[in-house]
Design an enzyme around this catalytic site. Sequence first.
Site, PDB file in Angstrom:
ATOM      1  N   ASP A 258      -1.583  17.584  34.003  1.00  0.00           N
ATOM      2  CA  ASP A 258      -1.951  16.943  33.949  1.00  0.00           C
ATOM      3  C   ASP A 258      -1.574  15.535  32.123  1.00  0.00           C
ATOM      4  O   ASP A 258      -1.756  14.569  32.340  1.00  0.00           O
ATOM      5  CB  ASP A 258      -2.626  16.394  34.675  1.00  0.00           C
ATOM      6  CG  ASP A 258      -2.685  14.166  34.903  1.00  0.00           C
ATOM      7  OD1 ASP A 258      -2.019  14.106  35.871  1.00  0.00           O
ATOM      8  OD2 ASP A 258      -4.221  13.979  34.684  1.00  0.00           O
ATOM      9  N   GLU A 263       2.166  12.939  25.394  1.00  0.00           N
ATOM     10  CA  GLU A 263       2.582  12.504  25.955  1.00  0.00           C
ATOM     11  C   GLU A 263       2.421  10.576  26.135  1.00  0.00           C
ATOM     12  O   GLU A 263       3.109  10.398  26.699  1.00  0.00           O
ATOM     13  CB  GLU A 263       1.501  12.525  27.587  1.00  0.00           C
ATOM     14  CG  GLU A 263       0.072  11.980  27.237  1.00  0.00           C
ATOM     15  CD  GLU A 263      -1.383  12.115  27.614  1.00  0.00           C
ATOM     16  OE1 GLU A 263      -0.917  12.858  29.017  1.00  0.00           O
ATOM     17  OE2 GLU A 263      -1.593  11.284  27.981  1.00  0.00           O
ATOM     18  N   HIS A 295      -0.984  11.944  33.686  1.00  0.00           N
ATOM     19  CA  HIS A 295      -2.163  11.693  33.537  1.00  0.00           C
ATOM     20  C   HIS A 295      -2.442  10.710  33.813  1.00  0.00           C
ATOM     21  O   HIS A 295      -2.784   9.723  34.335  1.00  0.00           O
ATOM     22  CB  HIS A 295      -2.088  11.178  32.033  1.00  0.00           C
ATOM     23  CG  HIS A 295      -3.047  10.687  31.359  1.00  0.00           C
ATOM     24  ND1 HIS A 295      -3.957  11.573  30.384  1.00  0.00           N
ATOM     25  CD2 HIS A 295      -4.525  11.044  32.365  1.00  0.00           C
ATOM     26  CE1 HIS A 295      -5.025  11.299  29.908  1.00  0.00           C
ATOM     27  NE2 HIS A 295      -5.399  11.601  30.726  1.00  0.00           N
TER      28      HIS A 295
HETATM   29  P1  NAD Z   1     -17.712  15.587  29.793  1.00  0.00           P
HETATM   30  O1  NAD Z   1     -19.069  15.128  28.548  1.00  0.00           O
HETATM   31  O2  NAD Z   1     -18.970  15.154  31.113  1.00  0.00           O
HETATM   32  O3  NAD Z   1     -18.151  17.607  30.024  1.00  0.00           O
HETATM   33  C1  NAD Z   1     -17.571  18.045  28.780  1.00  0.00           C
HETATM   34  C2  NAD Z   1     -18.241  19.401  28.450  1.00  0.00           C
HETATM   35  O4  NAD Z   1     -17.345  20.353  27.902  1.00  0.00           O
HETATM   36  C3  NAD Z   1     -19.804  19.388  27.788  1.00  0.00           C
HETATM   37  O5  NAD Z   1     -20.080  20.650  28.575  1.00  0.00           O
HETATM   38  C4  NAD Z   1     -19.520  20.058  26.712  1.00  0.00           C
HETATM   39  O6  NAD Z   1     -20.945  21.043  26.272  1.00  0.00           O
HETATM   40  C5  NAD Z   1     -18.182  20.618  27.344  1.00  0.00           C
HETATM   41  N1  NAD Z   1     -17.042  20.720  25.498  1.00  0.00           N
HETATM   42  C6  NAD Z   1     -17.413  20.689  24.369  1.00  0.00           C
HETATM   43  N2  NAD Z   1     -16.776  20.851  23.105  1.00  0.00           N
HETATM   44  C7  NAD Z   1     -16.626  22.480  24.328  1.00  0.00           C
HETATM   45  C8  NAD Z   1     -15.977  23.902  23.401  1.00  0.00           C
HETATM   46  N3  NAD Z   1     -15.475  23.588  21.547  1.00  0.00           N
HETATM   47  N4  NAD Z   1     -16.416  24.647  24.310  1.00  0.00           N
HETATM   48  C9  NAD Z   1     -16.691  24.709  26.249  1.00  0.00           C
HETATM   49  N5  NAD Z   1     -16.618  23.591  26.100  1.00  0.00           N
HETATM   50  C10 NAD Z   1     -16.596  22.663  25.126  1.00  0.00           C
HETATM   51  O7  NAD Z   1     -16.603  15.345  29.719  1.00  0.00           O
HETATM   52  P2  NAD Z   1     -16.286  14.799  31.632  1.00  0.00           P
HETATM   53  O8  NAD Z   1     -15.954  13.522  31.849  1.00  0.00           O
HETATM   54  O9  NAD Z   1     -16.282  16.520  32.127  1.00  0.00           O
HETATM   55  O10 NAD Z   1     -14.659  15.168  30.813  1.00  0.00           O
HETATM   56  C11 NAD Z   1     -14.086  16.737  29.681  1.00  0.00           C
HETATM   57  C12 NAD Z   1     -12.799  16.057  29.773  1.00  0.00           C
HETATM   58  O11 NAD Z   1     -12.010  15.988  30.273  1.00  0.00           O
HETATM   59  C13 NAD Z   1     -12.902  14.418  28.839  1.00  0.00           C
HETATM   60  O12 NAD Z   1     -13.018  14.416  27.772  1.00  0.00           O
HETATM   61  C14 NAD Z   1     -11.475  13.726  28.851  1.00  0.00           C
HETATM   62  O13 NAD Z   1     -10.567  14.413  27.608  1.00  0.00           O
HETATM   63  C15 NAD Z   1     -10.921  14.959  30.116  1.00  0.00           C
HETATM   64  N6  NAD Z   1     -10.500  13.723  31.536  1.00  0.00           N
HETATM   65  C16 NAD Z   1      -9.032  13.945  31.809  1.00  0.00           C
HETATM   66  C17 NAD Z   1      -8.955  13.031  33.211  1.00  0.00           C
HETATM   67  C18 NAD Z   1      -7.537  12.889  33.606  1.00  0.00           C
HETATM   68  O14 NAD Z   1      -7.365  11.743  34.156  1.00  0.00           O
HETATM   69  N7  NAD Z   1      -7.125  13.683  33.167  1.00  0.00           N
HETATM   70  C19 NAD Z   1      -9.893  12.141  33.080  1.00  0.00           C
HETATM   71  C20 NAD Z   1     -11.259  11.837  32.604  1.00  0.00           C
HETATM   72  C21 NAD Z   1     -11.620  12.921  31.525  1.00  0.00           C
END
Ligand code: NAD
Length: 338
Positions: A258, A263, A295
């Site tokens: 996605d 992008e 996305h």
């Molecule tokens: P979040 O902060 O709740 O969770 C992220 C998790 O990743 C945390 O538990 C953190 O400890 C873990 N993490 C950080 N570094 C790490 C590493 N090196 N190895 C393993 N785990 C690690 O965030 P979320 O709300 O769950 O979102 C996650 C990601 O999804 C966002 O950062 C964003 O990049 C992406 N996202 C994408 C979309 C989309 O439309 N495609 C939308 C929202 C978020």
Amino acid sequence: MKVAVFSSKSYDREFLCAANSSVGHELRFLEVRLSPETAALAMGAEAICAFVNDDIGEPVLQELAKLGVQLVALRCAGFNNVDLEAACNLGIRVARVPAYSPYAVAEHTTALILALNRKIHRAYNRVREGNFALEGLLGFDLRGKTVGIVGTGKIGEAFARIMAGFGSKLLANDLKPNPVCEALGVTYVSREELFRRSDIVSLHCPLTPETHYMIRSETLPQLKRGAMLINTSRGAVVETPAVIQGLKDGTIGSLGLDVYEEEGDLFYENLSDRFIPDDVFARLLTFPNVLITGHQAFFTKEALTNIAETTIANFSAFVDCGCATHEVSVEKIAGPGR
Ligand code: NAD
């Protein structure tokens, strides 16, 4: 508050205006992406509102500071496109929407998995052409398969719940275990073990220096041969040329994306009357076992409503007390839990 809303589309206008209707901030909608070339368009604004592919690096922040912009409000969760240190040095506060609908992204991730596994994209085209042959459409049961989740924050947790419902075995890797996931039966293992054992690897971590190119030519051989790889996190967690090689030699069985590292030059625009200028992306599109969405994992009514309401609340809090409700800063991200 006077706000310049960059990269705004019709749906941003619709949801932000609805959330702002009883509040009354002055929103000026700009279709252009924020970049060093367009930052000057923020003139007259006290705050700017930006999205995932806006460039909020040091040159842009310097220009915004010169114009008197005090707040950058992201209408997304990720903040990898902001130079937080430069913002701090320039006295610009940065706010985001930390959680708007983890379900939206987790459900879209599941949609990619189901569509790729059962070849829905191919079946759709075949049936429309009167071709009802099943050759090439063979999938596998999700029940009993091992799903590896990298990052079990809000989205990873919502995704774990869904996959637990399918009866999949769940592995995860995170900096610290999530007790809700542990209660669901998720087993935390090293990243290498997760790669080695998983039939499906799904990425839900933020883009950081540590997660940049987590999937690259050196780490690809760690994957179980023929595994499905899904990335709905940020494009640069995956090194695309390496993944193309993995698809060619069978290391990767199927790929659902996605997000894509480059992008910003493609997504959210209608290029159907032109051509795809990115040869690497165009190569990805030639594989029948690759499914890409632009996305859109966040794109549900519920998520857009929450994004708009939280963004407007960030502006209101800034007006009321000088700081937004959901600020991100260098100190905060260096703190515990990140
Ligand atoms: P979040 O902060 O709740 O969770 C992220 C998790 O990743 C945390 O538990 C953190 O400890 C873990 N993490 C950080 N570094 C790490 C590493 N090196 N190895 C393993 N785990 C690690 O965030 P979320 O709300 O769950 O979102 C996650 C990601 O999804 C966002 O950062 C964003 O990049 C992406 N996202 C994408 C979309 C989309 O439309 N495609 C939308 C929202 C978020």
